[in-house]
Structure formats: structure tokens, C-alpha cells
Write a protein that holds these residues in place. Structure first.
Motif, PDB file in Angstrom:
ATOM      1  N   TRP A   1       2.454   1.822  -3.500  1.00 11.27           N
ATOM      2  CA  TRP A   1       1.569   2.461  -4.482  1.00 11.27           C
ATOM      3  C   TRP A   1       1.376   3.945  -4.183  1.00 11.27           C
ATOM      4  CZ3 TRP A   1       2.252  -0.894  -7.758  1.00 11.27           C
ATOM      5  CH2 TRP A   1       1.939  -2.253  -7.635  1.00 11.27           C
TER       6      TRP A   1
ATOM      7  N   PRO B   1      -3.147  -3.371  -6.122  1.00 12.36           N
ATOM      8  CA  PRO B   1      -3.666  -4.303  -5.105  1.00 12.36           C
ATOM      9  C   PRO B   1      -2.883  -4.187  -3.794  1.00 12.36           C
ATOM     10  CG  PRO B   1      -2.352  -5.479  -6.716  1.00 12.36           C
ATOM     11  CD  PRO B   1      -2.477  -4.067  -7.221  1.00 12.36           C
ATOM     12  N   THR B   2      -3.587  -4.226  -2.688  1.00 17.19           N
ATOM     13  CA  THR B   2      -2.935  -4.112  -1.379  1.00 17.19           C
ATOM     14  C   THR B   2      -3.235  -5.282  -0.455  1.00 17.19           C
ATOM     15  OG1 THR B   2      -4.807  -2.860  -0.484  1.00 17.19           O
ATOM     16  CG2 THR B   2      -2.999  -1.596  -1.504  1.00 17.19           C
TER      17      THR B   2
ATOM     18  N   GLN C   1      -8.758 -12.498  -8.079  1.00 14.22           N
ATOM     19  CA  GLN C   1      -9.762 -11.428  -8.004  1.00 14.22           C
ATOM     20  C   GLN C   1      -9.130 -10.076  -7.722  1.00 14.22           C
ATOM     21  OE1 GLN C   1     -12.118 -11.683  -4.132  1.00 14.22           O
ATOM     22  NE2 GLN C   1     -11.249 -13.743  -4.236  1.00 14.22           N
ATOM     23  N   VAL C   2      -7.849 -10.037  -7.265  1.00 17.21           N
ATOM     24  CA  VAL C   2      -7.193  -8.749  -7.015  1.00 17.21           C
ATOM     25  C   VAL C   2      -5.924  -8.569  -7.845  1.00 17.21           C
ATOM     26  CG1 VAL C   2      -8.099  -8.583  -4.662  1.00 17.21           C
ATOM     27  CG2 VAL C   2      -5.890  -9.702  -5.048  1.00 17.21           C
TER      28      VAL C   2
ATOM     29  N   GLU D   1       0.831  -1.205   0.000  1.00 13.75           N
ATOM     30  CA  GLU D   1       0.000   0.000   0.000  1.00 13.75           C
ATOM     31  C   GLU D   1       0.866   1.255   0.000  1.00 13.75           C
ATOM     32  OE1 GLU D   1      -3.727   1.843   2.606  1.00 13.75           O
ATOM     33  OE2 GLU D   1      -2.515   0.189   3.385  1.00 13.75           O
TER      34      GLU D   1
ATOM     35  N   THR E   1       3.641  -6.940  -9.176  1.00 15.91           N
ATOM     36  CA  THR E   1       2.451  -7.345  -9.924  1.00 15.91           C
ATOM     37  C   THR E   1       2.679  -8.687 -10.614  1.00 15.91           C
ATOM     38  OG1 THR E   1       1.861  -5.027 -10.303  1.00 15.91           O
ATOM     39  CG2 THR E   1       0.856  -6.663 -11.754  1.00 15.91           C
TER      40      THR E   1
ATOM     41  N   ASP F   1      -5.287  -8.378 -10.946  1.00 15.28           N
ATOM     42  CA  ASP F   1      -5.350  -7.472 -12.101  1.00 15.28           C
ATOM     43  C   ASP F   1      -5.770  -6.060 -11.725  1.00 15.28           C
ATOM     44  OD1 ASP F   1      -4.544  -9.418 -13.922  1.00 15.28           O
ATOM     45  OD2 ASP F   1      -6.581 -10.218 -14.106  1.00 15.28           O
ATOM     46  N   GLN F   2      -5.917  -5.781 -10.417  1.00 16.02           N
ATOM     47  CA  GLN F   2      -6.217  -4.424 -10.005  1.00 16.02           C
ATOM     48  C   GLN F   2      -5.016  -3.519 -10.237  1.00 16.02           C
ATOM     49  OE1 GLN F   2      -7.492  -4.502  -5.932  1.00 16.02           O
ATOM     50  NE2 GLN F   2      -9.353  -5.709  -6.353  1.00 16.02           N
ATOM     51  N   ALA F   3      -5.271  -2.243 -10.331  1.00 18.65           N
ATOM     52  CA  ALA F   3      -4.185  -1.298 -10.614  1.00 18.65           C
ATOM     53  C   ALA F   3      -3.179  -1.236  -9.466  1.00 18.65           C
ATOM     54  CB  ALA F   3      -4.775   0.090 -10.894  1.00 18.65           C
TER      55      ALA F   3
END
Length: 992
Positions: free
Chosen positions: A299, A338-339, A331-332, A296, A316, A334-336
């Protein structure tokens, strides 16, 4: 044209085939059950064009078609779903990784073409070739027993390539895993072949080093080098233990060079609110794992100096790679930015139990709460001895004691007690199949069945026999929840509290004992006395030569001096030690009344009863006990002692049963080798000393024995065996300087020998005959053939004359005898004395006069048929004569009971394949009284069965039941392929 399909199945490439079109199937080539699959014979003929043979087998594949029949691959839809595919069993040929590299790298054999699965595996092989060619491989150790393997280095480019190979996997390559999930398919169809083919390619490219000097290449690094470049990947356990740490650090440095590692941290819910768990994503420095930062903050731009510039990109990529092992991450992933991944308690349970080990095994960092993997519940066992004591303050194994249990939160013995109400609440959660529960404000992992078990134990109070209480306390008798703490009073408390040896009262030199006990002997004798006062049996397992005889005689003398003996002691020993016990008793304890119950004129009936009643010590043999068991069992023995108690190791023999049938108030086992072949032997010795304490032989083997043997000396089951037997076994080693500081060193040397052309010719003929007969033998015949062949090959390694049995001359025909003559020549030139052990009496009969004529010094010969008077005279002559001498001895006849400290050289001419037996023989010279370093040589014919059998034994972690008489019995359980490899004659075996 035939089409060859391939799937990666376990550790092999499984090849199956079909004709290019249904009309092109050659007559007799298909299986009948499946109209297009080729027979194993046709497949092997096709594969022979690529120079490989493989092993025939079968595959169950899900192929396009319907229940009435498959559709030929050339006619099948490109993306056939499960509804349009059905299982079929087809013949296949399995290729090892080395054979697979040959097959996949060669052009398709004439008349064949590669199917889509095979073409994909060719791409996998190209990737493996690239990894090896660019140096992206590292050595590693895998499996049990440990094996060396080249593995892909964990670099980012490799991850991307693996992802591409997984995405390109054709349906034909996963036809054997149609129902498996994507992670399993990727692991077994891509990751496994990449690993195994990389190892095979690296081995093929490695230059085979020249054969090193064995005496200079015993370091772990040299062992690893041979295992990585030679045909045999196995690494001995000792070397593996020393290599694992450096290899892990090496891999970690490579993995972390210039990048940060992804770390998964499981966070517990806070407070009493919604129970939401979180798997947080962190990065840490590979160079310094103590430096770490939440993703976190990465990012948000709150970086750190140690973070590489591309940390976001690599994190990533790592997250996507981790999703192959933990699908919930998709589910996370591919998020920009993810934390974390949020979980309910059920998901956290699954993460802890299943996915955290998978991620850790794949090289990702995982941090779990401190309670993870720890035993949440334990029992505190309280034992009240009461006041029931026998003579001398001792206790009886059948006395009753009061027992109660208390549940503990924590199984380390220092846990907090739980009451029944709290356990009942946990039981309700257990009924809901919850394994993560909150107790007293903190989370823990709870086994639902153990909660019920703890409740049942707390409700059950009562009395049990002392021997059962002992079994429960030391963990032999299983309880629903492990016993973490024992509170006991009286003598039992002294034993179980672990302070028994610390509280021993020194014995000193008892009145009437002629001699001075060494400090460790005093402690040993005091311990034997203490165990006898408790009414418990003892196993004195001191190393050979530390004076077990003296310690027992001190105990008997002390009892007589204090008037504490309640009857005679019966000592059972091998016949070769009867004279030794009589002489040692006369020397150290002349006041003891000793009777030797042996020989055809031994007393019996009332005469024996009167004689025993007037004795302190009766010495007899195992053979006499077996013959006179009923008569001896009827006499009132205070104590029964078994010397060389490994004679009881096969507990089903009549001899062992007869000894165990002798009643006594207490028992002592004396042995320098409590384990020779397997842990069943330790059980047998323990069961003599304390009958029933470890349960039945089958229960002991099933509960811990087999698993501990598989651990090869290190592991939780091995630790459990130590804890179970620790209170009752006292073992000290000569090499422990804290025990004995004035004993010299023992140097172990392997002496390599080569065969003469005559030996090599005989050896090859026997191997060829065995191979021919093995193909025709049934299982019963095969076992006898194996053992016979091993004996014949070992005889050839010694000398052709031993194998032929024709009385022919010995000179110039055996590489081993020639090397032995050279070794002994050096010994004689230095004015020293040597012991030479052989397991073959007839060979020893010829060897002794031969060496006498060649060396020009006295060469004595002792075997099982040597009369006792001659035996004692030879020992006296060897010990006291001036100048050099050689003593040739039969291993079985002279492996125990002799003191031959005049020798400072020991040579094992042929191998017994049992280190414990060889060590017993070596200890005829390496014992108290030896003033010089002892050099121990084992003679091994290079490239023969003598070099390979011990390595093969390390692979057989589970020993065949009952195969404990000799190490060679275990060879009967080997496969035909292993047998041929064991006895194969290597090129380097023959001289010049």
C-alpha cells in the motif's frame, strides 16, 4: 401444477415438492402431517419425466408459518424471518451429482415448475458448465480412501461469480440450514454444489477411453485417468501417494499464474506489555513462495519486481474471499488499505485452533509460530531395574521396578524439565481455560487437562510390574501426558533405549549346528536369544523362505552347547509341517533330542512327562494342543514356539485359547504374515508372545487399531502401532537387497479373461436371483445370501461345470480355463515348471487330469486329503524330475510348509481375496533356493465380481468384528446398492 423445490444437502440434491396452490393438491398426494408436501412416490413419478429416479428420504426444513401449520410458499412473505418460520419434516428424493445435472439441465417435467431453490441450483449448474467448457477445471484427490475429482480452477473470475451466487441465495435454498451461520451456508449451499456439479459435468463430457491393456496401464497417471473418466472414482493408495505432490504443484502453478497469493501470518505479542496478537496480511509469489512482502509495504508503494500490477486488487478480492472462512476479517476487508487484524489472546487461540486450518484448506497461505500444533508437554519416565535378575541375566514380566516421572516443556524427548511450582502456575492458567500461555519467556499451546495430568504423574512415585512399565514406555498404556523419553537401566534399558539389536552378540554357527547361517539369519537368531535372556516374548516375522526354522534351530543348538537350556521347548505347528520340522532338525541340529507328539498312539501321563524331560524339542500340532491342553499345560516348558502363528489370529477360538494357556518362561511366534486381514491379528500374535503387553483386544482396537486400519498403511496411528510392536517384532523381506542379495525378482502379472456366452448366461441368472431375493431378505438371511452368491459367481468364472456340479466336459466352455491352458502351454514349451493354485478342491480334481491330457506333461494334484507320504513323494518328484511339469495345488492345503523352488511360474487360477494367503502360496516357489525370476499370474475375469471385489474392499476401512476367517466374510456388510454394483456383469465381460 406441482412445484419442485431443491436444497443441496451434503453430497446430493434433495428435491421436495408441493402443489402450486393448496387447492390443487391431488387426492392422496400430500403427506398428511404437512398439508402441502408431496409424498416420495409422487415426487419420484414427477422426476421420472426428467429421466432420474433418486433415493427416497426425508428433510427437516424451516418453512414459513406458525406452530399450527405452514404457509404455502405462494402465500408466504418474501423475507420470512425466524420468528415467522417453524421446522417441518417433509419427504424428499435425493439425487446424486450426476442425476442432479440431468434434472437441472432438463426442462421442468410436464405438470411441474421449479421453485426458487431449484432455479438457483440451475444457475449453479450453468456456472459449472461454464467452468468445464472454458477449461477452468483441474484434477484432484479427495477423501479417504482417495477418490479422483474434477475441481474448479482457482481463478479470480470464479471467486467473483461465487460471491454473486452466494449473495443471490434464496431463503428456500437454505431452509435446511436456517440456524447455520453465513459461512456454513455459503460452503454447503454454494461451494459444495459447485464442486460436485463441476465434477459430474466434466465426467459427462469426458470421452470414455477404450479399455487399455491392464499390463501397460498400471502407472499412477493411467489410474487417475480412468478414475476421472470412468464410473468409479476410486484411486488405490499407492497411486494416490505418488500423485498428490504433482497435483498440488499443478494447482499451485495455475492458482499463481500471473498473480500473488494472500498470506496470513500470526504474530505473537512482544515483551511483557499488553497481550495484543496480530494476524498480518502478506503477499507472496506463487511461482516462488520464498518471495513475500507485507501488504503494508504494497500500500505504501514499496513494491517488488515480482509483484503483478494488479496485486492490490487481487489481494482485496482474496481478503473478501477469505472472510467467508474467517468472519473476523470482515471488519477490515472493506478498509482502503488493510494491513492486519488485531486480536486478544482468546482470539488468537480461536484462530490457531479453528480458522487457520479452514483458511489453509481453502488454499490460502497461513504461517503460524513454530509452537503451533506441537505437543507442549511431555513426560520423562525413569525406570530402575534394580539388581533382581533371573537365570542367564534375564528378567521376569511380573518383577517390580521403580518408576518416576518428570515433566518436560516439549514432547520430543529433548525438552526442558519443569518443576512442580511452574506446573502449578500453569495449572492456574489452565483453570481459566487458557490454551496459549507464556512459559519461560516463550509462548506455547498448552492443553489444560495435560497440565493437571503432568502434575499428578510427578507426584506419583512408586513401583509397578515390569510388563506394565513396558506398556507405559512404548505407549500402549495411556498416560495423561505422552511419554517422550525413557531412562532405564539394566536389561530393560537395553531394550527401550533402542540399542538392543545393535548390541547383539553374533551367534555364528553354534557347536553342533550343521550348516552356516547367513548374516541376517545370525542376527535373527542372536535377537531371539537376547529376547529370551530378557524373559520377553519375540515375534520373528521374516518373509516366507528366509529361514525362520533354521534360526530357531540355531538358538536351540546354542543353548544346548552352552548348557543354558532350562527345560524343553514345545513347538506347535500345522500338521502339514510336522515332518518338515523333524527333517530340518535331523539335518541342521542332529544333536537335539526331538520328539513328535502326534497321532493316535501319542504318549500321555507319566510316559509323556518322562519323555519330555529327556527332550530338547517336542513338536506337536495345534489340534493336539486343543485336545490335550490340560495335560500339556501341566508340563514344565522352558519355551513355547508357535510356527505359522497366524493360526492364532482369531483369538477367541478354542485353539488359540489352548495355546495361550501353556505356561512357559518365554515364547516365540514364527510367522511370515503377521497381518492378513486386520490389526487385530497382530494383537493376537503379540498377546501370545507377551501376554497383556498391548492390553485387551477391545482396548487395542479402540485406541489405535481401527484408526490405523482406516489410514491404509500411512498415518500417525499406523506409526504408533509400529512403535508399540517394534521392540518385540523382527521382520525382514526377501525383496530387501540389504537382507538377501542373491534372490531373483518376482514379477506380478494380471491375466485378464473373458466369459463364454454360457458363463455369461449363468452369471446373469445368479445376479438376477440375488437381486430378487435381497429385496425380500431380512438381515440374517441377507448375510448368508451374499456369501453364497459370491461363491457361486466365482465358480461360474472358473467353469460352468464347477458351478453346475454335473461332471460335464470341460473343453471349450470357460474363457478362464482356455486362457490358463494357453499360459501353461507357453510355460511347457519353454521347458519350465509351474504351480497352479485353486481354492476349490473339487475343481482341482477335474482340472489336473484335463491339463494332463491337453499339455502332455506330468500334472500333479495335491489337496487337503492327500496322505503325508504321497504328499512328500509328489514334492520330491516335482523338485527333482527333468523337463517341464505342472503342479496343481489346493490353496489351503499347500499354502504353507512346502519348498517347490523347481517352479519359476505361479498361477492363481481363482482369487482368495486375501493377498497374505496368496503370497504364502506364491512363496512356495519364491524362497531361498530359487535361482530364476518367478512370474506370478493372477487370473481375473474382466467385468465380473473378480475385477470389482478388491476395489470394493478398499472402500471398507473398518472391518466387521470377527470377520477374519476369510476375506469374503467382509462382503456381508455391504449395502444392497454396493452389492448390485459388485456383481454387475459388465458388457466387456463376454468374449466376442
Amino acid at each position: 401444477m406441482l412445484v419442485l423445490h431443491g436444497v443441496w444437502d451434503g453430497d446430493a440434491l434433495a428435491v421436495w415438492g408441493e402443489a402450486e396452490s393448496p387447492a390443487a393438491i391431488p387426492p392422496g398426494a400430500h403427506t398428511g402431517a404437512h398439508p402441502f408436501a408431496l409424498t416420495a412416490g409422487v415426487l419420484r413419478a414427477a422426476l421420472s419425466g426428467a429421466g432420474v429416479r433418486g433415493r427416497p428420504g426425508q428433510l427437516t426444513l424451516t418453512l414459513p408459518g406458525d406452530p399450527t401449520g405452514p404457509v404455502h410458499s405462494s402465500l408466504a412473505p418474501r423475507d420470512t424471518g425466524p420468528a415467522g418460520a417453524h421446522p417441518w419434516t417433509v419427504p424428499a428424493v435425493r439425487l446424486s451429482p450426476a442425476e442432479a445435472t440431468e434434472f437441472l439441465s432438463a426442462p421442468a417435467p410436464e405438470g411441474t415448475a421449479h421453485g426458487p431453490g431449484t432455479r438457483h441450483l440451475r444457475a449453479v449448474l450453468d456456472f459449472a458448465e461454464h467452468l468445464v467448457g472454458t477449461g477452468c477445471v483441474l484434477p484432484d484427490l479427495v477423501g479417504r480412501p482417495p477418490r479422483a475429482r474434477w475441481r474448479p480452477a482457482p481463478v479470480e473470475q470464479a471467486e467473483r461469480h461465487l460471491s454473486a451466487l452466494t449473495a443471490a441465495l434464496p431463503a428456500a435454498a437454505r431452509a435446511h440450514l436456517w440456524e447455520a451461520d453465513a459461512d456454513t451456508v455459503a460452503r454447503r449451499c454454494v461451494l459444495a454444489p459447485v464442486e460436485l456439479l463441476t465434477d459430474a459435468v466434466a465426467r459427462r463430457r469426458a470421452s470414455t477411453p477404450a479399455r487399455p491393456d491392464p499390463e501397460r496401464t498400471s502407472s499412477p497417471e493411467a489410474v487417475l485417468s480412468r478414475a476421472l473418466t470412468g464410473p468409479d472414482p476410486r484411486v488405490d493408495q499407492g497411486s494416490a501417494d505418488r500423485l498428490r505432490g504433482p497435483l498440488r504443484r499443478w494447482r499451485s502453478r495455475v492458482q499463481g499464474a500471473g498473480r500473488a497469493e494472500l498470506l496470513f501470518l500470526l504474530r505473537e505479542p512482544e515483551g511483557e506489555g499488553p497481550q495484543v496478537w496480530s494476524v498480518e496480511f502478506w503477499v507472496r509469489s506463487a511461482a516462488d513462495p520464498g518471495l513475500r512482502l507485507p501488504l503494508e509495504q504494497v500500500w505504501s508503494g514499496e513494491g517488488a519486481a515480482w509483484l503483478p500490477d494488479d496485486v492490490g486488487t487481487t489481494a482485496t478480492a482474496d481478503l473478501r474471499a477469505a472472510a467467508r472462512h474467517y468472519p473476523a476479517l470482515r471488519q477490515v476487508a472493506d478498509q482502503a488499505a488493510p494491513t492486519h487484524l488485531s486480536l486478544r489472546t482468546e482470539g488468537a487461540e480461536t484462530f490457531v485452533a479453528r480458522y487457520a486450518p479452514l483458511l489453509s484448506g481453502a488454499g490460502f497461505g497461513v504461517v503460524l509460530p513454530e509452537w503451533a500444533g506441537r505437543q507442549a508437554l511431555g513426560l520423562r519416565m525413569t525406570v530402575s531395574d534394580g539388581q533382581g535378575k533371573r537365570r542367564g541375566g534375564g528378567v521376569g514380566p511380573t518383577d517390580l521396578v521403580a518408576v518416576s516421572f518428570e515433566a518436560l516443556l516439549g514432547a520430543d524427548g529433548g525438552g526442558e524439565p519443569l518443576d512442580q511450582a511452574e506446573l502449578a502456575e500453569l495449572s492456574e492458567l489452565a483453570r481459566l481455560k487458557r490454551s496459549l500461555v507464556r512459559v519461560r519467556g516463550r509462548w506455547c499451546e498448552m492443553d489444560p487437562e495435560q497440565v493437571e495430568g503432568a502434575l499428578a504423574a510427578m507426584r506419583k512415585r512408586g513401583r509397578m510390574r515390569r510388563e506394565q512399565a513396558l506398556r507405559v514406555a512404548v505407549g500402549v498404556e495411556q498416560t495423561p501426558v505422552p511419554v517422550a523419553d525413557v531412562v532405564a537401566d539394566g536389561p530393560l534399558g537395553r531394550l527401550l533405549d533402542g540399542g538392543a539389536r545393535a548390541e547383539l552378540q553374533p551367534m555364528g554357527s553354534p557347536r553342533g549346528f550343521e550348516g552356516k547361517l547367513r548374516p541376517y539369519q545370525d542376527r535373527g537368531a542372536s535377537w531371539l536369544r537376547f529376547m529370551g535372556e530378557l524373559g520377553l516374548g519375540a515375534v520373528l516375522a521374516d518373509d516366507m523362505g528366509l529361514g525362520k526354522t533354521v534360526q530357531l534351530l540355531a538358538v536351540l543348538t546354542d543353548e544346548r552347547a552352552e548348557g543354558a537350556a532350562a527345560g524343553p521347548t514345545l513347538l506347535v505347528c500345522p500338521v502339514s509341517l510336522v515332518g518338515n520340522w523333524r527333517r530340518e532338525a535331523e539335518r541342521f541340529a542332529p544333536g537335539l533330542r526331538v520328539h513328535v507328539q502326534h497321532g493316535p498312539d501319542r504318549p500321555s501321563g507319566n510316559a509323556l512327562a518322562r519323555l519330555v524331560g529327556a527332550c530338547d524339542l517336542v513338536v506337536t500340532t495345534y489340534g493336539v494342543v486343543a485336545r490335550d491342553s490340560e495335560e500339556l499345560a501341566a508340563l514344565p516348558w522352558h519355551r513355547v514356539v508357535c510356527d505359522e502363528a497366524q493360526a492364532l489370529k482369531n483369538h477367541d477360538t478354542g485353539q488359540a485359547r489352548a495355546v495361550r494357556s501353556l505356561p512357559a518362561e518365554t515364547r516365540i511366534a514364527l510367522t511370515g504374515t503377521p497381518v492378513e486381514n486386520n490389526l487385530g491379528e497382530l494383537w493376537s500374535v503379540m498377546d501370545f508372545a507377551n501376554p497383556g503387553l498391548l492390553g485387551s483386544a477391545a482396548d487395542f482396537r479402540r485406541a489405535v487399531g481401527d484408526r490405523a486400519e482406516a489410514e491404509q498403511g500411512e498415518g500417525e496411528n499406523t506409526d504408533l502401532v509400529r512403535r508399540l510392536t517394534g521392540p518385540f517384532v523382527l521382520r525382514r523381506l526377501k525383496t530387501d537387497r540389504s537382507i538377501i542379495s542373491d534372490l531373483p525378482d518376482k514379477h506380478l502379472v494380471q491375466t485378464w479373461c473373458t466369459l463364454t456366452p454360457e458363463q455369461a448366461s449363468l452369471y446373469k441368472a445368479v445376479v438376477d436371483e440375488m437381486a430378487r431375493r435381497l429385496d425380500e431378505a431380512d438381515e440374517h438371511e441377507r448375510k448368508g445370501l451374499v456369501l453364497t452368491t459370491m461363491a457361486r459367481l466365482k465358480a461360474i468364472c472358473n467353469h460352468p461345470a464347477q458351478f453346475l456340479g454335473d461332471g460335464s466336459a470341460l473343453v471349450g466352455r470357460s474363457g478362464k480355463v482356455e486362457r490358463l491352458e494357453g499360459v501353461l502351454g507357453e510355460v511347457v514349451a519353454q521347458g519350465d515348471k509351474a504351480l497352479c493354485f485353486t481354492q476349490y478342491a473339487r475343481f482341482g480334481e477335474r482340472l489336473a487330469p484335463y491339463l494332463r491330457s491337453r499339455l502332455g506333461v506330468p500334472v500333479l494334484w495335491l489337496h487337503g486329503g492327500t496322505p503325508r507320504s504321497e504328499r512328500e513323494a509328489m514334492v520330491e518328484r516335482f523338485q527333482n524330475s527333468e523337463g517341464p511339469a505342472v503342479f496343481v495345488l489346493s490353496l489351503k492345503a499347500a499354502g504353507t510348509g512346502l519348498n517347490l523352488t523347481a517352479a519359476n511360474h505361479v498361477v492363481h487360477v481363482d482369487r482368495w481375496w486375501n493377498p497374505a494367503v496368496e503370497n504364502q502360496a506364491t512363496d512356495r516357489a519364491f524362497r531361498i533356493g530359487q535361482r530364476r525370476d518367478v512370474q506370478v499370474r493372477t487370473m481375473v475375469c474382466v467385468g465380473t465380481v473378480e475385477e470389482r471385489v478388491e476395489e470394493m474392499m478398499a472402500r471398507k476401512s473398518a472391518l466387521a468384528e470377527g470377520a477374519v476367517a476369510t476375506g469374503e466374510e467382509r462382503l456381508a456388510g455391504l449395502s444392497v446398492e454396493e452389492l448390485r454394483e459388485v456383481v454387475r456383469l459388465a458388457p466387456e465381460a463376454v468374449a466376442g
